[in-house]
Write a protein that holds these residues in place. Sequence first.
Motif, PDB file in Angstrom:
ATOM      1  N   LYS A 192     -76.369  12.912   1.689  1.00 50.57           N
ATOM      2  CA  LYS A 192     -75.332  11.905   1.363  1.00 50.57           C
ATOM      3  C   LYS A 192     -74.277  13.131   1.105  1.00 50.57           C
ATOM      4  N   ILE A 193     -73.498  13.319   1.766  1.00 53.46           N
ATOM      5  CA  ILE A 193     -72.140  14.441   1.838  1.00 53.46           C
ATOM      6  C   ILE A 193     -70.928  13.830   1.717  1.00 53.46           C
ATOM      7  N   THR A 194     -70.269  14.463   0.580  1.00 54.80           N
ATOM      8  CA  THR A 194     -68.928  14.272   0.480  1.00 54.80           C
ATOM      9  C   THR A 194     -68.143  15.382   0.937  1.00 54.80           C
ATOM     10  N   ILE A 195     -67.207  15.069   1.725  1.00 57.00           N
ATOM     11  CA  ILE A 195     -66.403  15.864   2.553  1.00 57.00           C
ATOM     12  C   ILE A 195     -65.162  16.431   1.735  1.00 57.00           C
ATOM     13  N   PRO A 196     -65.021  17.700   1.591  1.00 52.33           N
ATOM     14  CA  PRO A 196     -64.060  18.206   0.459  1.00 52.33           C
ATOM     15  C   PRO A 196     -62.778  18.575   1.217  1.00 52.33           C
ATOM     16  N   LYS A 197     -61.795  19.131   0.756  1.00 54.11           N
ATOM     17  CA  LYS A 197     -60.682  19.620   1.570  1.00 54.11           C
ATOM     18  C   LYS A 197     -61.093  21.175   1.928  1.00 54.11           C
ATOM     19  N   ARG A 198     -60.449  21.233   3.141  1.00 52.48           N
ATOM     20  CA  ARG A 198     -60.775  22.571   3.905  1.00 52.48           C
ATOM     21  C   ARG A 198     -62.051  22.591   4.828  1.00 52.48           C
ATOM     22  N   ALA A 199     -62.768  21.549   4.702  1.00 48.86           N
ATOM     23  CA  ALA A 199     -64.001  21.412   5.539  1.00 48.86           C
ATOM     24  C   ALA A 199     -63.726  21.307   6.894  1.00 48.86           C
ATOM     25  N   PRO A 200     -64.495  21.958   7.852  1.00 47.41           N
ATOM     26  CA  PRO A 200     -64.191  22.120   9.316  1.00 47.41           C
ATOM     27  C   PRO A 200     -64.285  20.666   9.944  1.00 47.41           C
ATOM     28  N   ALA A 201     -64.816  19.777   9.254  1.00 46.14           N
ATOM     29  CA  ALA A 201     -65.133  18.658  10.114  1.00 46.14           C
ATOM     30  C   ALA A 201     -63.965  17.321  10.002  1.00 46.14           C
ATOM     31  N   ILE A 202     -63.081  17.801   9.009  1.00 41.40           N
ATOM     32  CA  ILE A 202     -61.877  17.067   8.786  1.00 41.40           C
ATOM     33  C   ILE A 202     -61.013  16.836   9.989  1.00 41.40           C
ATOM     34  N   ASN A 203     -60.613  15.655  10.410  1.00 41.90           N
ATOM     35  CA  ASN A 203     -59.753  15.159  11.458  1.00 41.90           C
ATOM     36  C   ASN A 203     -60.748  15.535  13.059  1.00 41.90           C
ATOM     37  N   THR A 204     -62.192  15.435  12.580  1.00 43.06           N
ATOM     38  CA  THR A 204     -62.943  15.409  14.091  1.00 43.06           C
ATOM     39  C   THR A 204     -63.563  14.315  14.045  1.00 43.06           C
ATOM     40  N   SER A 205     -63.470  13.692  15.310  1.00 42.80           N
ATOM     41  CA  SER A 205     -64.334  12.648  15.878  1.00 42.80           C
ATOM     42  C   SER A 205     -65.626  12.864  15.709  1.00 42.80           C
ATOM     43  N   LEU A 206     -66.711  11.917  15.589  1.00 45.60           N
ATOM     44  CA  LEU A 206     -68.059  11.929  15.572  1.00 45.60           C
ATOM     45  C   LEU A 206     -68.626  12.664  16.941  1.00 45.60           C
ATOM     46  N   ILE A 207     -68.016  12.056  18.144  1.00 48.92           N
ATOM     47  CA  ILE A 207     -68.586  12.514  19.576  1.00 48.92           C
ATOM     48  C   ILE A 207     -68.305  13.814  19.659  1.00 48.92           C
ATOM     49  N   ASP A 208     -67.374  14.595  18.729  1.00 52.35           N
ATOM     50  CA  ASP A 208     -67.051  16.061  19.002  1.00 52.35           C
ATOM     51  C   ASP A 208     -67.763  17.030  18.127  1.00 52.35           C
ATOM     52  N   LEU A 209     -68.558  16.324  17.058  1.00 48.31           N
ATOM     53  CA  LEU A 209     -69.207  17.260  16.292  1.00 48.31           C
ATOM     54  C   LEU A 209     -70.604  17.890  17.259  1.00 48.31           C
ATOM     55  N   THR A 210     -70.956  18.954  16.836  1.00 44.96           N
ATOM     56  CA  THR A 210     -71.949  19.727  17.406  1.00 44.96           C
ATOM     57  C   THR A 210     -73.130  19.612  16.232  1.00 44.96           C
ATOM     58  N   LEU A 211     -73.636  18.493  16.131  1.00 49.32           N
ATOM     59  CA  LEU A 211     -74.550  18.309  15.144  1.00 49.32           C
ATOM     60  C   LEU A 211     -76.157  18.633  15.765  1.00 49.32           C
ATOM     61  N   PRO A 212     -77.261  18.975  15.126  1.00 50.13           N
ATOM     62  CA  PRO A 212     -78.500  19.261  15.660  1.00 50.13           C
ATOM     63  C   PRO A 212     -78.953  18.207  16.342  1.00 50.13           C
ATOM     64  N   GLU A 213     -79.930  18.296  17.382  1.00 51.79           N
ATOM     65  CA  GLU A 213     -80.620  17.272  18.256  1.00 51.79           C
ATOM     66  C   GLU A 213     -81.340  16.274  16.935  1.00 51.79           C
ATOM     67  N   ASP A 214     -81.333  14.889  17.300  1.00 54.16           N
ATOM     68  CA  ASP A 214     -82.020  14.029  16.415  1.00 54.16           C
ATOM     69  C   ASP A 214     -81.455  14.096  14.824  1.00 54.16           C
ATOM     70  N   THR A 215     -80.130  14.218  14.714  1.00 53.84           N
ATOM     71  CA  THR A 215     -79.344  14.112  13.524  1.00 53.84           C
ATOM     72  C   THR A 215     -78.274  13.069  14.033  1.00 53.84           C
ATOM     73  N   LEU A 216     -78.143  11.956  13.099  1.00 50.89           N
ATOM     74  CA  LEU A 216     -77.341  11.074  13.190  1.00 50.89           C
ATOM     75  C   LEU A 216     -76.692  10.693  12.064  1.00 50.89           C
ATOM     76  N   ILE A 217     -75.150  10.536  12.027  1.00 50.47           N
ATOM     77  CA  ILE A 217     -74.663   9.989  10.812  1.00 50.47           C
ATOM     78  C   ILE A 217     -74.564   8.310  11.027  1.00 50.47           C
ATOM     79  N   ILE A 218     -75.196   7.889  10.180  1.00 54.05           N
ATOM     80  CA  ILE A 218     -75.540   6.460  10.121  1.00 54.05           C
ATOM     81  C   ILE A 218     -74.369   5.562   9.054  1.00 54.05           C
ATOM     82  N   GLY A 219     -73.655   6.331   8.285  1.00 59.21           N
ATOM     83  CA  GLY A 219     -72.843   5.439   7.572  1.00 59.21           C
ATOM     84  C   GLY A 219     -71.672   6.517   7.231  1.00 59.21           C
ATOM     85  N   ILE A 220     -70.463   5.644   6.794  1.00 52.18           N
ATOM     86  CA  ILE A 220     -69.419   6.404   6.156  1.00 52.18           C
ATOM     87  C   ILE A 220     -68.724   5.658   4.915  1.00 52.18           C
TER      88      ILE A 220
END
Length: 484
Positions: free
Chosen positions: A410-438
């Motif tokens: 469970k990760i809360t995104i702070p300001k200046r985090a690189p993932a801000i304004n990035t769509s999930l499809i453009d994230l380079t997450l590890p294999e078998d890692t999935l964002i299941i809720g926001i």
Amino acid sequence: MELIGALLFLLSVMLIIGVLATKFSSRLGLPALILFLLGGMILNQFMYFENVQLTQFIGTLALIIILFDGGTQTKWGKMRPILGPAGSLATLGVLITTFVTGAAAMYILDFSLLEGLLLGAIIGSTDAAAVFSVLGNKNFNKRLTATLEAESGSNDPMAVFLTVTLIEMIQIPDMSIWAAVGSFFQQMGLGLAIGLILGKISIYVINHIKLDTSSLYPILAMGAAILTYAATDYLGGSGLLAVYVMAVFVGNNDLTHRFSILRFNEGFAWMMQIIMFTLLGLLVFPKQLTNVFWDGILIAIILMFIARPVAVFISMLFMKYNLKQKLFISWAGLKGAVPIVLATYPIIEGIESHDLIFNTVFFVVLISALVQGSTLSWLAEKLGLSGDDDDGHASIELINLGNTDSEIMKITIPKRAPAINTSLIDLTLPEDTLIIGITRDKKLLIPTGSSVIEKGDTLYVLGDKESRKKAKLTLLGNTERSEK
């Protein structure tokens, strides 16, 4: 059996009334400890209780649990910049408060120098339970809150050291002052070192042991905290300092079952506060308080308006806090359980003026909690110190999925985090890692490839434990590292 039933009934009444008292205290703007203490004094009219040793034991256990709870919820990223001011307040500040209050007590109560200093040492520290409970639910300036919480969590060892040392000096007049100085550095050094070592061991054990049920992990963590105190105290160190250091270390590292551990700690800490303050109230006879009424008021006034401000302004002389901030810190020197628990030390050691010391300390604590605790919010608003901007720190929590290699972060995104304004499809997450809720603005969003991450979002990330670091680096970058 009748006695057992009566004691269980008394315990149930204490807990139920204590829980209800927290509701009324928040509405009245008073610290809950006031109502707990008054409840104990009322019960004193119907039952006789004078077991000082039992009260001291329960009080010490309660302080361990309260410090562990407060420490695990303290963010290192907020605490690191204020270590200097908090450390100065926790040592030099307590020492100055002891001397100023002790000098006043000499003349007001006709004490000897050592007796006056003993009273000053007992009421010299701010109380972690009172500070955590008052500041925890208020929207104060984050830097000031972090300073006060760090001070209250780390100044108890100084107060305990001064109290024990002064009792020994009263009992052994020819005691060397240099032996006391050496003992101070030994206690603080061992407390810091053992707290760090056992904190690291605790994290490793909690994260790697496989228990049959998740409900056992909070008990394991609490046992580690109590062991930290006992081991440090046995080796001649400051047990309370070790517990707080260990708790901060544990709370700022990846921890399996973090949510259940923190919630258990919070509930257990509240229960121990209720029991501790009620028992402390039971030790007080209201008729005896009338004997120290005016003297207690005068000492409380000197403590709140002279001793504490002098200690704050001197110990923070060259630090980057403005006048308003120092005034607020001066007024936030809340007293609570620690002074009353320390006031039992002279009773157990047979110091001649122990009754007068205990009743005076109890009266001062009541006035401090009642006056200062109920006016902190008002003062913060008047000084323009209520509220603060987003602190920019990440919040990470691990949810274990039983006997599997997977977990949910469970990760809360702070300001200046690189993932801000990035769509999930453009994230380079590890294999078998999935964002299941926001979750955003208290609403649950079902993620899709086109979902865009925003500041303040809370993401639920499913993955295996080995990919945890890479997933955090993708979502948080260096913002998570800076927090630690």
